[in-house]
Design a protein around this motif. Structure first.
Motif, PDB file in Angstrom:
ATOM      1  N   HIS A 140       0.642  -6.427   5.008  1.00  0.00           N
ATOM      2  CA  HIS A 140       0.526  -4.964   5.095  1.00  0.00           C
ATOM      3  C   HIS A 140       1.904  -4.346   5.325  1.00  0.00           C
ATOM      4  O   HIS A 140       2.289  -3.355   4.673  1.00  0.00           O
ATOM      5  CB  HIS A 140      -0.421  -4.611   6.251  1.00  0.00           C
ATOM      6  CG  HIS A 140      -0.883  -3.197   6.231  1.00  0.00           C
ATOM      7  ND1 HIS A 140      -1.433  -2.582   7.335  1.00  0.00           N
ATOM      8  CD2 HIS A 140      -0.853  -2.246   5.269  1.00  0.00           C
ATOM      9  CE1 HIS A 140      -1.737  -1.335   7.042  1.00  0.00           C
ATOM     10  NE2 HIS A 140      -1.391  -1.099   5.790  1.00  0.00           N
ATOM     11  N   LEU A 141       2.668  -4.956   6.227  1.00  0.00           N
ATOM     12  CA  LEU A 141       4.002  -4.455   6.564  1.00  0.00           C
ATOM     13  C   LEU A 141       4.946  -4.552   5.364  1.00  0.00           C
ATOM     14  O   LEU A 141       5.657  -3.599   5.031  1.00  0.00           O
ATOM     15  CB  LEU A 141       4.563  -5.248   7.752  1.00  0.00           C
ATOM     16  CG  LEU A 141       6.022  -4.983   8.132  1.00  0.00           C
ATOM     17  CD1 LEU A 141       6.218  -3.518   8.515  1.00  0.00           C
ATOM     18  CD2 LEU A 141       6.438  -5.897   9.286  1.00  0.00           C
ATOM     19  N   LEU A 142       4.954  -5.712   4.699  1.00  0.00           N
ATOM     20  CA  LEU A 142       5.859  -5.900   3.563  1.00  0.00           C
ATOM     21  C   LEU A 142       5.486  -5.015   2.380  1.00  0.00           C
ATOM     22  O   LEU A 142       6.366  -4.486   1.688  1.00  0.00           O
ATOM     23  CB  LEU A 142       5.883  -7.370   3.140  1.00  0.00           C
ATOM     24  CG  LEU A 142       6.564  -8.324   4.124  1.00  0.00           C
ATOM     25  CD1 LEU A 142       6.471  -9.760   3.637  1.00  0.00           C
ATOM     26  CD2 LEU A 142       8.013  -7.945   4.350  1.00  0.00           C
ATOM     27  N   LEU A 143       4.187  -4.850   2.145  1.00  0.00           N
ATOM     28  CA  LEU A 143       3.763  -3.941   1.077  1.00  0.00           C
ATOM     29  C   LEU A 143       4.275  -2.524   1.349  1.00  0.00           C
ATOM     30  O   LEU A 143       4.766  -1.839   0.443  1.00  0.00           O
ATOM     31  CB  LEU A 143       2.238  -3.923   0.959  1.00  0.00           C
ATOM     32  CG  LEU A 143       1.585  -5.105   0.244  1.00  0.00           C
ATOM     33  CD1 LEU A 143       0.073  -5.024   0.348  1.00  0.00           C
ATOM     34  CD2 LEU A 143       2.000  -5.149  -1.224  1.00  0.00           C
ATOM     35  N   TYR A 144       4.167  -2.095   2.609  1.00  0.00           N
ATOM     36  CA  TYR A 144       4.634  -0.769   2.986  1.00  0.00           C
ATOM     37  C   TYR A 144       6.147  -0.659   2.772  1.00  0.00           C
ATOM     38  O   TYR A 144       6.638   0.337   2.211  1.00  0.00           O
ATOM     39  CB  TYR A 144       4.287  -0.496   4.452  1.00  0.00           C
ATOM     40  CG  TYR A 144       4.769   0.846   4.947  1.00  0.00           C
ATOM     41  CD1 TYR A 144       3.994   1.989   4.804  1.00  0.00           C
ATOM     42  CD2 TYR A 144       6.025   0.964   5.559  1.00  0.00           C
ATOM     43  CE1 TYR A 144       4.443   3.225   5.247  1.00  0.00           C
ATOM     44  CE2 TYR A 144       6.483   2.191   6.002  1.00  0.00           C
ATOM     45  CZ  TYR A 144       5.693   3.320   5.846  1.00  0.00           C
ATOM     46  OH  TYR A 144       6.152   4.538   6.276  1.00  0.00           O
ATOM     47  N   ILE A 145       6.885  -1.671   3.205  1.00  0.00           N
ATOM     48  CA  ILE A 145       8.348  -1.647   3.048  1.00  0.00           C
ATOM     49  C   ILE A 145       8.734  -1.614   1.575  1.00  0.00           C
ATOM     50  O   ILE A 145       9.615  -0.856   1.160  1.00  0.00           O
ATOM     51  CB  ILE A 145       8.995  -2.867   3.753  1.00  0.00           C
ATOM     52  CG1 ILE A 145       8.853  -2.732   5.274  1.00  0.00           C
ATOM     53  CG2 ILE A 145      10.470  -2.995   3.372  1.00  0.00           C
ATOM     54  CD1 ILE A 145       9.320  -3.943   6.048  1.00  0.00           C
ATOM     55  N   HIS A 146       8.046  -2.414   0.754  1.00  0.00           N
ATOM     56  CA  HIS A 146       8.376  -2.465  -0.670  1.00  0.00           C
ATOM     57  C   HIS A 146       8.061  -1.143  -1.369  1.00  0.00           C
ATOM     58  O   HIS A 146       8.693  -0.810  -2.371  1.00  0.00           O
ATOM     59  CB  HIS A 146       7.613  -3.616  -1.343  1.00  0.00           C
ATOM     60  CG  HIS A 146       8.255  -4.950  -1.130  1.00  0.00           C
ATOM     61  ND1 HIS A 146       8.812  -5.687  -2.143  1.00  0.00           N
ATOM     62  CD2 HIS A 146       8.443  -5.673  -0.001  1.00  0.00           C
ATOM     63  CE1 HIS A 146       9.309  -6.805  -1.650  1.00  0.00           C
ATOM     64  NE2 HIS A 146       9.098  -6.824  -0.360  1.00  0.00           N
ATOM     65  N   GLU A 147       7.119  -0.396  -0.831  1.00  0.00           N
ATOM     66  CA  GLU A 147       6.787   0.905  -1.412  1.00  0.00           C
ATOM     67  C   GLU A 147       7.776   1.989  -0.979  1.00  0.00           C
ATOM     68  O   GLU A 147       7.970   2.979  -1.681  1.00  0.00           O
ATOM     69  CB  GLU A 147       5.375   1.334  -0.987  1.00  0.00           C
ATOM     70  CG  GLU A 147       4.261   0.522  -1.631  1.00  0.00           C
ATOM     71  CD  GLU A 147       4.081   0.829  -3.116  1.00  0.00           C
ATOM     72  OE1 GLU A 147       4.494   1.916  -3.550  1.00  0.00           O
ATOM     73  OE2 GLU A 147       3.549  -0.038  -3.828  1.00  0.00           O
ATOM     74  N   HIS A 148       8.432   1.808   0.184  1.00  0.00           N
ATOM     75  CA  HIS A 148       9.221   2.901   0.773  1.00  0.00           C
ATOM     76  C   HIS A 148      10.683   2.549   1.055  1.00  0.00           C
ATOM     77  O   HIS A 148      11.395   3.367   1.638  1.00  0.00           O
ATOM     78  CB  HIS A 148       8.566   3.357   2.088  1.00  0.00           C
ATOM     79  CG  HIS A 148       7.175   3.873   1.927  1.00  0.00           C
ATOM     80  ND1 HIS A 148       6.901   5.167   1.516  1.00  0.00           N
ATOM     81  CD2 HIS A 148       5.962   3.273   2.094  1.00  0.00           C
ATOM     82  CE1 HIS A 148       5.589   5.338   1.448  1.00  0.00           C
ATOM     83  NE2 HIS A 148       4.997   4.207   1.798  1.00  0.00           N
ATOM     84  N   TYR A 149      11.167   1.371   0.626  1.00  0.00           N
ATOM     85  CA  TYR A 149      12.516   0.950   1.033  1.00  0.00           C
ATOM     86  C   TYR A 149      13.627   1.824   0.442  1.00  0.00           C
ATOM     87  O   TYR A 149      14.752   1.832   0.946  1.00  0.00           O
ATOM     88  CB  TYR A 149      12.756  -0.524   0.686  1.00  0.00           C
ATOM     89  CG  TYR A 149      12.932  -0.836  -0.785  1.00  0.00           C
ATOM     90  CD1 TYR A 149      14.206  -0.853  -1.367  1.00  0.00           C
ATOM     91  CD2 TYR A 149      11.845  -1.143  -1.590  1.00  0.00           C
ATOM     92  CE1 TYR A 149      14.376  -1.147  -2.709  1.00  0.00           C
ATOM     93  CE2 TYR A 149      12.006  -1.442  -2.928  1.00  0.00           C
ATOM     94  CZ  TYR A 149      13.271  -1.450  -3.485  1.00  0.00           C
ATOM     95  OH  TYR A 149      13.430  -1.748  -4.815  1.00  0.00           O
ATOM     96  N   LEU A 150      13.332   2.592  -0.610  1.00  0.00           N
ATOM     97  CA  LEU A 150      14.348   3.474  -1.194  1.00  0.00           C
ATOM     98  C   LEU A 150      14.487   4.770  -0.400  1.00  0.00           C
ATOM     99  O   LEU A 150      15.408   5.549  -0.621  1.00  0.00           O
ATOM    100  CB  LEU A 150      14.007   3.792  -2.653  1.00  0.00           C
ATOM    101  CG  LEU A 150      13.966   2.582  -3.600  1.00  0.00           C
ATOM    102  CD1 LEU A 150      13.588   3.031  -5.001  1.00  0.00           C
ATOM    103  CD2 LEU A 150      15.305   1.863  -3.617  1.00  0.00           C
ATOM    104  N   GLU A 151      13.564   4.987   0.531  1.00  0.00           N
ATOM    105  CA  GLU A 151      13.593   6.190   1.359  1.00  0.00           C
ATOM    106  C   GLU A 151      14.393   5.924   2.640  1.00  0.00           C
ATOM    107  O   GLU A 151      14.865   4.815   2.870  1.00  0.00           O
ATOM    108  CB  GLU A 151      12.159   6.606   1.719  1.00  0.00           C
ATOM    109  CG  GLU A 151      11.265   6.829   0.498  1.00  0.00           C
ATOM    110  CD  GLU A 151       9.791   6.879   0.861  1.00  0.00           C
ATOM    111  OE1 GLU A 151       9.475   7.015   2.072  1.00  0.00           O
ATOM    112  OE2 GLU A 151       8.962   6.766  -0.060  1.00  0.00           O
TER     113      GLU A 151
END
Length: 248
Positions: A140-151
């Motif tokens: 869950h954490l990694l999916l979230y990071i991969h979706e938002h790491y450009l922010e």
């Protein structure tokens, strides 16, 4: 052997030699013409069984597989694909992709979609395996990071959006990916920046690409890039040392 656990999917297309692939608690012997698939967040590692092994290794991020995930939400590819007749078309596409002289980011996305369509045509899909609570949390954490790491992503924002404490997030990342929160985000940003820099069809300056990938300055990017390059050299030296020990 050093295991891997990451948010991308990994595929091995065997060309020569024999290798052993380990996924969680199962072992697969890979021979020429075989394909091995490790889904996101599945622990896996490999070992040579012959002195030399030649294979295409393909690592695809969530961005490459977005359409596949949208269509087949709770399904994934099977781990071991050994029907060489079915694999011929898949190998031909991978070879064409590998030899593509004018690679672009958009073209890579197209190849990835065609590749996944060949898998769906040739093999049955399987349901994603259920994981324990901690594995679900890191996924869950990694999916979230991969979706938002450009922010402009911070641990405080992750805590607010996911409900996991900052300390718990830090411990999960250290345990499963061996990196701090900032190191992991910078690694993703460096990879994306290198992909975009290599795409000569983009009308963007280097600085524009770095800003697009979440870096606030060129200095931050080059510092992170140097760190991961040094890690790669250290890992290569370690593997060479272990191989020499086995041959004594």
């Amino acid at each position: 052997p050093l295991g891997e656990f990451h948010g991308s999917v990994e595929m091995i297309f065997m060309l020569e030699g024999v290798a052993e692939a380990h996924l969680n608690d199962k072992t697969y012997e890979l021979r020429p013409g075989d394909i091995f698939f490790a889904d996101s967040y599945e622990g896996h590692w490999y070992r040579h069984k012959t002195s030399s092994v030649l294979a295409y290794v393909l690592v695809l991020s969530r961005e490459h597989l977005r359409d596949f995930y949208d269509l087949y939400t709770d399904q994934t590819l099977i781990t071991y694909m050994s029907n060489h007749k079915k694999n011929e078309k898949i190998f031909a596409l991978v070879e064409e992709w590998y030899n593509e002289s004018k690679k672009t980011h958009i073209k890579d996305l197209g190849y990835a979609n065609i590749l996944m369509s060949y898998f769906v045509e040739g093999y049955p899909l399987t349901k994603r395996t259920q994981k324990n609570n901690r594995e679900e949390a890191i996924k869950h954490l990694l999916l979230y990071i991969h979706e938002h790491y450009l922010e402009n992503l911070t641990l405080a924002k992750v805590e607010k959006d996911l409900g996991y404490s900052m300390d718990y997030c830090s411990r999960l990342l250290k345990k499963y990916v061996g990196r701090s929160f900032r190191e992991y985000i910078n690694m993703l940003r460096v990879r994306q920046a290198k992909v975009l820099m290599a795409d000569k069809s983009l009308d963007m300056t280097t600085l524009e690409i770095l800003y697009k990938c979440g870096f606030q300055s060129a200095a931050t990017f080059y510092r992170a890039k140097k760190q991961f390059e040094n890690e790669g050299k250290a890992m290569e030296a370690y593997i060479n040392q272990e191989e020499k020990k086995k041959n004594l």
